[in-house]
Design a protein around this motif. Structure first.
Motif, PDB file in Angstrom:
ATOM      1  N   LEU A 193       0.828  -1.198   0.000  1.00  0.00           N
ATOM      2  CA  LEU A 193       0.000   0.000   0.000  1.00  0.00           C
ATOM      3  C   LEU A 193       0.864   1.250   0.000  1.00  0.00           C
ATOM      4  N   ALA A 194       1.943   1.245   0.788  1.00  0.00           N
ATOM      5  CA  ALA A 194       2.848   2.396   0.835  1.00  0.00           C
ATOM      6  C   ALA A 194       3.453   2.663  -0.530  1.00  0.00           C
ATOM      7  N   VAL A 195       3.791   1.615  -1.278  1.00  0.00           N
ATOM      8  CA  VAL A 195       4.355   1.774  -2.619  1.00  0.00           C
ATOM      9  C   VAL A 195       3.359   2.471  -3.535  1.00  0.00           C
ATOM     10  N   THR A 217      -6.438   2.606   4.218  1.00  0.00           N
ATOM     11  CA  THR A 217      -6.223   1.637   5.291  1.00  0.00           C
ATOM     12  C   THR A 217      -5.728   0.284   4.799  1.00  0.00           C
ATOM     13  N   SER A 218      -5.907  -0.003   3.494  1.00  0.00           N
ATOM     14  CA  SER A 218      -5.488  -1.290   2.955  1.00  0.00           C
ATOM     15  C   SER A 218      -5.427  -1.194   1.444  1.00  0.00           C
ATOM     16  N   LEU A 219      -4.835  -2.220   0.804  1.00  0.00           N
ATOM     17  CA  LEU A 219      -4.817  -2.251  -0.657  1.00  0.00           C
ATOM     18  C   LEU A 219      -6.228  -2.266  -1.225  1.00  0.00           C
ATOM     19  N   ARG A 220      -7.111  -2.973  -0.564  1.00  0.00           N
ATOM     20  CA  ARG A 220      -8.492  -3.023  -1.038  1.00  0.00           C
ATOM     21  C   ARG A 220      -9.153  -1.656  -0.939  1.00  0.00           C
ATOM     22  N   ASP A 221      -8.779  -0.887   0.073  1.00  0.00           N
ATOM     23  CA  ASP A 221      -9.364   0.437   0.277  1.00  0.00           C
ATOM     24  C   ASP A 221      -8.740   1.493  -0.634  1.00  0.00           C
ATOM     25  N   PHE A 222      -7.556   1.195  -1.202  1.00  0.00           N
ATOM     26  CA  PHE A 222      -6.809   2.207  -1.939  1.00  0.00           C
ATOM     27  C   PHE A 222      -7.570   2.787  -3.122  1.00  0.00           C
ATOM     28  N   LEU A 450      19.917  -8.195  -8.392  1.00  0.00           N
ATOM     29  CA  LEU A 450      18.848  -7.690  -7.534  1.00  0.00           C
ATOM     30  C   LEU A 450      17.520  -7.779  -8.271  1.00  0.00           C
ATOM     31  N   LEU A 451      16.567  -8.445  -7.667  1.00  0.00           N
ATOM     32  CA  LEU A 451      15.232  -8.552  -8.244  1.00  0.00           C
ATOM     33  C   LEU A 451      14.241  -7.871  -7.319  1.00  0.00           C
ATOM     34  N   PHE A 452      13.548  -6.855  -7.853  1.00  0.00           N
ATOM     35  CA  PHE A 452      12.587  -6.072  -7.085  1.00  0.00           C
ATOM     36  C   PHE A 452      11.180  -6.357  -7.602  1.00  0.00           C
ATOM     37  N   CYS A 453      10.269  -6.711  -6.706  1.00  0.00           N
ATOM     38  CA  CYS A 453       8.867  -6.853  -7.084  1.00  0.00           C
ATOM     39  C   CYS A 453       8.014  -6.625  -5.845  1.00  0.00           C
ATOM     40  N   ASP A 454       7.106  -5.652  -5.922  1.00  0.00           N
ATOM     41  CA  ASP A 454       6.299  -5.347  -4.741  1.00  0.00           C
ATOM     42  C   ASP A 454       5.307  -6.453  -4.428  1.00  0.00           C
ATOM     43  N   ALA A 455       4.981  -7.295  -5.404  1.00  0.00           N
ATOM     44  CA  ALA A 455       4.052  -8.402  -5.153  1.00  0.00           C
ATOM     45  C   ALA A 455       4.766  -9.657  -4.676  1.00  0.00           C
ATOM     46  N   GLY A 456       6.083  -9.614  -4.545  1.00  0.00           N
ATOM     47  CA  GLY A 456       6.828 -10.771  -4.069  1.00  0.00           C
ATOM     48  C   GLY A 456       7.278 -11.677  -5.208  1.00  0.00           C
ATOM     49  N   PHE A 457       7.597 -12.916  -4.877  1.00  0.00           N
ATOM     50  CA  PHE A 457       8.239 -13.827  -5.825  1.00  0.00           C
ATOM     51  C   PHE A 457       7.616 -15.210  -5.716  1.00  0.00           C
ATOM     52  N   ASP A 458       7.555 -15.914  -6.858  1.00  0.00           N
ATOM     53  CA  ASP A 458       6.965 -17.238  -6.795  1.00  0.00           C
ATOM     54  C   ASP A 458       7.953 -18.229  -6.183  1.00  0.00           C
ATOM     55  N   ARG A 459       7.467 -19.422  -5.878  1.00  0.00           N
ATOM     56  CA  ARG A 459       8.284 -20.391  -5.145  1.00  0.00           C
ATOM     57  C   ARG A 459       9.494 -20.845  -5.938  1.00  0.00           C
ATOM     58  N   THR A 469      24.314 -17.316  -3.793  1.00  0.00           N
ATOM     59  CA  THR A 469      24.759 -16.220  -2.927  1.00  0.00           C
ATOM     60  C   THR A 469      24.825 -14.889  -3.670  1.00  0.00           C
ATOM     61  N   ASP A 470      24.604 -14.926  -4.987  1.00  0.00           N
ATOM     62  CA  ASP A 470      24.719 -13.706  -5.789  1.00  0.00           C
ATOM     63  C   ASP A 470      23.375 -13.101  -6.136  1.00  0.00           C
ATOM     64  N   VAL A 471      22.288 -13.579  -5.518  1.00  0.00           N
ATOM     65  CA  VAL A 471      20.949 -13.111  -5.843  1.00  0.00           C
ATOM     66  C   VAL A 471      20.272 -12.556  -4.596  1.00  0.00           C
ATOM     67  N   GLU A 472      19.655 -11.392  -4.738  1.00  0.00           N
ATOM     68  CA  GLU A 472      18.885 -10.777  -3.657  1.00  0.00           C
ATOM     69  C   GLU A 472      17.470 -10.502  -4.153  1.00  0.00           C
ATOM     70  N   LEU A 473      16.482 -10.917  -3.370  1.00  0.00           N
ATOM     71  CA  LEU A 473      15.078 -10.641  -3.682  1.00  0.00           C
ATOM     72  C   LEU A 473      14.574  -9.538  -2.768  1.00  0.00           C
ATOM     73  N   ILE A 474      14.045  -8.478  -3.360  1.00  0.00           N
ATOM     74  CA  ILE A 474      13.595  -7.315  -2.582  1.00  0.00           C
ATOM     75  C   ILE A 474      12.123  -7.086  -2.874  1.00  0.00           C
ATOM     76  N   ASP A 475      11.279  -7.389  -1.899  1.00  0.00           N
ATOM     77  CA  ASP A 475       9.844  -7.151  -2.050  1.00  0.00           C
ATOM     78  C   ASP A 475       9.477  -5.811  -1.406  1.00  0.00           C
ATOM     79  N   ALA A 476       8.190  -5.514  -1.345  1.00  0.00           N
ATOM     80  CA  ALA A 476       7.769  -4.217  -0.812  1.00  0.00           C
ATOM     81  C   ALA A 476       8.158  -4.056   0.649  1.00  0.00           C
ATOM     82  N   ASP A 477       8.066  -5.118   1.443  1.00  0.00           N
ATOM     83  CA  ASP A 477       8.433  -5.030   2.852  1.00  0.00           C
ATOM     84  C   ASP A 477       9.901  -4.657   3.030  1.00  0.00           C
ATOM     85  N   ARG A 478      10.742  -5.252   2.211  1.00  0.00           N
ATOM     86  CA  ARG A 478      12.173  -4.941   2.320  1.00  0.00           C
ATOM     87  C   ARG A 478      12.466  -3.524   1.839  1.00  0.00           C
TER      88      ARG A 478
END
Length: 483
Positions: A193-195, A217-222, A450-459, A469-478
């Motif tokens: 939501l902050a994003v 108050t939430s993504l649904r409310d946005f 570096l992989l950035f995605c606010d919706a996260g990453f699949d399994r 060790t050379d990969v970093e996943l950055i979601d909205a929380d991070r």
């Protein structure tokens, strides 16, 4: 002399610790004569300079857009209240400035002249009169703070050849809050939501008051919140993007600048792309691009891998929101219920507004928030880059994030490269394959990915990242809280 340690920042000022410290240090300096504070409206500028004047028993005066004689009368009344005397009846600004800069009866203190642009507009000789008043006073002189909302006007005051050139020991520009500070100011804890919130209206603190102090108050409310306060006709921020432009007269009054700005917001980033979009030769873009960047509305980003290449982007999200989703709907004169109205703009909102803003958030995080252990080294510059035979050549590859350090000879050393995607679904492993290929093309075999995605990453992508060790996943929380 004012002691630096006693100028305590009031609790009513949110954040702005660096700005308050710079103002305090300016007032503490015996050599300080003139300081400039400027930034667009609704950034809290007036509150800051008014509060610091009160903290040191200084004179605060806010000019109005009215004849010079009226401002002079109002200034005399402000001086009377400050000194607790009958208001002086000044005959000229020369007399007024000479009087208030003399300070035996009230201490050194400070004189704050807010909305100074109105004084210069109505009294063109005002900078010369101030320069003469400052120069004729014995040292240490009572310092003067000039505050204003127009970048162009305020920068001109100390430009080469101007009377106040060389007098200012402080030139403080107030910027909107960054992503993390904005979320804290609005009380938004849900990272996705902050994003979306920051990407559509930016970090101007005064917008919260216009929105009845109400945050989504939430993504649904946005969607409902955005429609009520920004998108729908009559909403408090519906035309704010246009207002921001018009406040910079050098931008708003020049049709050519509007076309350049429209081209940038529509995705034209390089000079050649902007030239094509506007139908103007590239050589004719120098002045409008310089004015747009000087106003703080557009930022010029240098390609970290190619010093002669650069791109342009709008750095005020509310302007992009207005140009990309509000203005087109207004032209079509659509009038529906709120839900249907949002449906019309949802696709361009995500692709043309939130998407590009998310890429900038990724670059900002890499430069300012990521730990060295995350990036695999020290980073001195971050930008976007196009790798390939040419910017538009066959096989060229766009990189959203390139983090570099420079060796002693000034050559770029790629520390990390990244892909940033604003998506409604988690990112898949294909993006990691793309980054692996990009790293080969850049020739930086040890660079972090570096992989950035606010919706996260699949399994699948998460499992692959865990094994490397050379990969970093950055979601909205991070992005919001991590490093």
């Amino acid at each position: 002399m004012i002691e630096f340690s006693i100028i305590e920042k009031p609790a009513s000022i949110f954040d702005r610790d660096r700005e308050w410290a710079l103002l305090s240090r300016f007032l503490a300096s015996p050599s300080a004569r003139l300081g400039l504070v400027y930034g667009r409206r609704r950034l809290g500028k007036t509150h800051i300079v008014e509060r610091i004047a009160a903290q040191v028993n200084g004179l605060y005066f806010c000019a109005a857009q009215q004849p010079s004689a009226r401002n002079l009368d109002d200034f005399g009344q402000a001086v009377g209240r400050w000194r607790n005397i009958v208001s002086p009846n000044y005959r000229s600004w020369d007399e007024a400035l000479r009087d208030v800069l003399a300070h035996p009866e009230t201490g050194r203190s400070v004189v704050v002249l807010d909305e100074a642009g109105y004084l210069v507009e109505q009294e063109p000789a005002f900078p010369s009169l101030l320069q003469r008043a400052l120069d004729r006073q014995p040292r240490p002189v009572r310092p003067v703070l000039l505050s204003g909302s127009s970048h162009a006007v305020m920068k001109t005051l100390t430009a080469p050849g101007k009377p106040l050139r060389g007098r200012a020991s402080l030139e403080l520009v107030l910027d909107p809050f960054d992503f993390r500070t904005t979320a804290s100011f609005w009380g938004i804890q849900e990272a996705r939501l902050a994003v979306q919130h920051w990407s559509t209206i930016g970090g101007t603190p005064g917008y919260r008051e216009l929105c009845d102090e109400a945050a989504p108050t939430s993504l649904r409310d946005f969607p409902a919140w955005l429609t009520r306060y920004v998108l729908a006709p009559g909403a408090p921020l519906h035309r704010e993007g246009r207002v921001v432009l018009l406040e910079e007269s050098t931008v708003g009054e020049t049709p050519g600048h509007w076309s350049v700005l429209a081209a940038i917001t529509s995705g034209a980033r390089s000079r050649s792309e902007i030239a094509t979009a506007t139908g103007r030769p590239s050589t004719a873009l120098a002045i409008p691009l310089a004015i747009l960047t000087a106003s703080g509305l557009v930022v010029r980003d240098q390609d970290p891998l190619h010093r002669k290449r650069s791109t342009y982007s709008v750095c005020e999200p509310i302007v992009t929101t207005w140009k990309e989703v509000i203005e087109p709907i207004d032209r079509r004169k659509i009038r529906r219920d709120d839900r249907r109205w949002f449906d019309d703009i949802e696709a361009p909102l995500h692709s043309r507004v939130i998407g590009p803003a998310f890429e900038r958030l990724a670059r900002d995080w890499t430069l300012n928030d990521a730990a060295e252990r995350t990036l695999g080294g020290h980073v001195t510059a971050v930008g976007e880059s196009t790798v390939g035979r040419s910017i538009s050549g066959h096989g060229a590859m766009q990189l959203d994030v390139v983090a570099i350090d420079r060796d002693p000879a000034g050559h770029p050393q790629v520390i990390a490269i990244g892909e940033a995607k604003h998506q409604l679904r988690p990112m898949g492993a294909a993006q990691l394959d793309r980054l692996d290929a990009a790293r080969e093309r850049v020739g930086a075999q040890t660079a972090k990915l570096l992989l950035f995605c606010d919706a996260g990453f699949d399994r699948t992508l998460e499992r692959q990242a865990q094994r490397r060790t050379d990969v970093e996943l950055i979601d909205a929380d991070r992005l919001l809280t991590g490093s």
